[in-house]
Design an enzyme around this catalytic site. Sequence first.
Site, PDB file in Angstrom:
ATOM      1  N   LYS A 214       6.676  -0.432   6.564  1.00 37.62           N
ATOM      2  CA  LYS A 214       6.743   0.778   5.912  1.00 37.62           C
ATOM      3  C   LYS A 214       7.606   2.228   5.903  1.00 37.62           C
ATOM      4  O   LYS A 214       7.870   1.867   6.925  1.00 37.62           O
ATOM      5  CB  LYS A 214       5.370   1.919   7.443  1.00 37.62           C
ATOM      6  CG  LYS A 214       4.950   2.386   7.161  1.00 37.62           C
ATOM      7  CD  LYS A 214       3.963   2.714   8.156  1.00 37.62           C
ATOM      8  CE  LYS A 214       2.749   3.964   8.112  1.00 37.62           C
ATOM      9  NZ  LYS A 214       1.718   4.010   8.222  1.00 37.62           N
TER      10      LYS A 214
ATOM     11  N   GLY B  47       0.667   5.542   1.389  1.00 34.56           N
ATOM     12  CA  GLY B  47       0.290   6.801   1.898  1.00 34.56           C
ATOM     13  C   GLY B  47       1.230   8.094   2.140  1.00 34.56           C
ATOM     14  O   GLY B  47       1.880   8.145   0.997  1.00 34.56           O
TER      15      GLY B  47
ATOM     16  N   VAL C 126       4.289   0.909   1.649  1.00 33.33           N
ATOM     17  CA  VAL C 126       4.186   0.000   2.897  1.00 33.33           C
ATOM     18  C   VAL C 126       4.607  -1.307   1.901  1.00 33.33           C
ATOM     19  O   VAL C 126       3.822  -1.722   1.165  1.00 33.33           O
ATOM     20  CB  VAL C 126       2.644  -0.522   3.513  1.00 33.33           C
ATOM     21  CG1 VAL C 126       3.345  -1.706   4.593  1.00 33.33           C
ATOM     22  CG2 VAL C 126       2.953   0.771   4.598  1.00 33.33           C
TER      23      VAL C 126
ATOM     24  N   GLY D 247       0.636  -1.696   0.058  1.00 26.93           N
ATOM     25  CA  GLY D 247      -0.184  -0.357   0.223  1.00 26.93           C
ATOM     26  C   GLY D 247       0.416   0.745   0.111  1.00 26.93           C
ATOM     27  O   GLY D 247       1.770   1.472   0.205  1.00 26.93           O
TER      28      GLY D 247
ATOM     29  N   ASN E 201      -7.566   0.475   8.067  1.00 24.87           N
ATOM     30  CA  ASN E 201      -7.069   0.191   9.238  1.00 24.87           C
ATOM     31  C   ASN E 201      -7.623  -0.776   9.883  1.00 24.87           C
ATOM     32  O   ASN E 201      -7.409  -1.482  11.078  1.00 24.87           O
ATOM     33  CB  ASN E 201      -6.757   1.205   9.994  1.00 24.87           C
ATOM     34  CG  ASN E 201      -6.109   2.810   9.364  1.00 24.87           C
ATOM     35  OD1 ASN E 201      -5.101   2.309   9.177  1.00 24.87           O
ATOM     36  ND2 ASN E 201      -6.806   3.856   9.822  1.00 24.87           N
TER      37      ASN E 201
ATOM     38  N   ASP F 200      -1.846   0.983  12.647  1.00 24.38           N
ATOM     39  CA  ASP F 200      -2.083   2.692  12.446  1.00 24.38           C
ATOM     40  C   ASP F 200      -2.672   3.137  14.047  1.00 24.38           C
ATOM     41  O   ASP F 200      -2.745   4.595  14.051  1.00 24.38           O
ATOM     42  CB  ASP F 200      -2.388   3.464  11.762  1.00 24.38           C
ATOM     43  CG  ASP F 200      -1.422   2.991  10.096  1.00 24.38           C
ATOM     44  OD1 ASP F 200      -0.690   2.035  10.512  1.00 24.38           O
ATOM     45  OD2 ASP F 200      -1.592   3.258   9.426  1.00 24.38           O
TER      46      ASP F 200
END
Lengths: 213, 444
Positions: free
Chosen positions: B41, B21, B26, B19, B140, B153
């Site tokens: 991350k 951010g 990540v 993913g 999340n 998170d």
Amino acid sequence: MGCVSSKQFKRAEEYEDSSTLAKETTFSVNEVEALRVLYKKISYSIFKDGLIHKEEFQLALFRNSNKKNLFADRIFDLFDLKRNGVIEFGEFVRSLNIFHPDTPMAEKIAFAFRLYDLRGTGFIKHEELKEMVLAILNESELILSDDAVEQIVDQTFKQADTNNDGKIDYEEWKAFASKNPGLLKNMTLPYLKDITMVFPSFVLNSGASDDEL
Amino acid sequence: MEGRGKILMERYEMGRLLGKGTFGKVHYARNLESNSSVAIKMMDKDRVLKVGLSEQIRREITTMRMVAHKNIVELHEVMATRNKIYFVMEYAKGGELFDKIEKSGKLTEATAHKYFQQLISAVDYCHSRGVYHRDLKPENLLLDEDGNLKVSDFGLSALSGSKGQDGLLHTTCGTPAYVAPEVISKTGYDGAKSDIWSCGVVLFVLVAGYLPFQGPNLMEMYRKIQHGDFRCPSWFSHKLKKLLYKILDPNPSRRISIQKIKEATWFRKGPEGPRIVKEKITCENATTNAAPTLPVRRKKIAHDDVKPLAVTNLNAFEIISFSSGFDLSGLFIEKECRKEARFTSDKPASAIISKIEDVAKMLNLRVRKKDNGVFKIQGRKEGRNGVLQFDTEIFEITPLHHLVEMKQTSGDALEYQKLFEEHIRPALKDIVWAWHGDDQQQKE
């Protein structure tokens, strides 16, 4: 005298290189950097010269700079590899490495032997063991008769001192410690695996190279 | 793909992208030593520093470490180079919970009930430590390989702000679908209450398969959120509806608390399906018809447990190893956070054992003995982080001098501290000679 301390100060600021220490120990570069955060915290707690003095070590362990403890003294003396009265950063990292969960048992056994060989004779003598038992009983506020203490020490000597010469040599210690792993449990600190999260401020000034990625 | 297959810090082999951010990506990765899976991350230090988040990042690592709970993604390690910061985290193999809904439409109330209980358990745990998520949303909520919920998170409020792949149920470009009205109106808010609101939206979506507050435009959605204007579909059970109306109350001061959610019928019992009714009947039968056999059986099990407890005999070096001077853990943790406590006693082992059993009985704890001289003592109810459990071991120094060690092995640390300080410690005073490390300095 002033000259000496300012020299010490200067040297302390030039900490040993993290990657050298990482290569020599189980710690990664980042973990050494995290330990440096801890080291700085302790070494500036009283004398502010960037070196760990005994009072600072006691303060860190017991939250009390005056608390005397035979075993804490022994640990301090063994950490102070150069025997100059202070623990330098390199000494701190190399010594803590012995307590890492991934460090081989043989190194822990060797360290414990030096710890208990109070007078550095190469043997753990009957009276040294008795002295240590009395110290821990005193620390625990337990009052035992002299006979009872003698009996505990004799009992242990019967198991450990296999050649019956009244002292435990290194070979005997190795055999005894391997048979009784419980007595080495204080040689392992699980917290050493989490130090990057306990002292996270190292991330902001890490000097690790980006080569890997 | 960038970074893929490379080795990071001689420890992790980088894998596919999981993913993206605001501050970085990540990646999946594998620990070379243990072969276990992790999620890493990666953040650019420049970007973090540029927005003045350096102090924040330090605080958030500390927070993430603090919230160790079975339904929260665990932080394993933090790494850094000159230019990057890496968070090594638990990898949730099951992926995002909401992918499940996107595939199958919606969940049954019973399934949603399980996830909601786990979500509330995680949120309650964090709130008890003063940590608020502030950004609970589908991205999340992850699942592990056993299908248990893992919230990610937590405590990362400033660093998350992720831009997920847009989907029906995902927060599309700042859409405040999961955000409480008081957060939108920026009137200053209570982190606990706004997290509860988000949990309510999540619960609605799980069972309905769509968002509770929707509109043709953002303004319309805002309006509906501000007024708590939503309608439950017909298939929602009465008890679920009742709970949802209490959670999605736009007035934060009227909104239900976590404690009250935990007391709500739907939360405790879930939807009443035929399965549960049937269980009740068999249970009743058991108590009426088979009543006499039950206690006998129980007694027998209890009897099996009562073996004479072998007390561990200590040799001189083992006695020495208990010195606080050897305990270097003080360098790394606060004294209050310790999970173990020791005391010496000048009572015979039998007296210590019966005292410990009495105390356990008084506190309604379950006692089990193990062969190696360890008592396993357990709570009877789920706590904030599973059932409380601690081991008690009795060591013999001489037949009249013992050392007793109590060590927490599972459950919430704060709950244990409270139980220990307020109940166990005072109750044991008759057999305690001295607690270890208990001198003037503690009173300072």
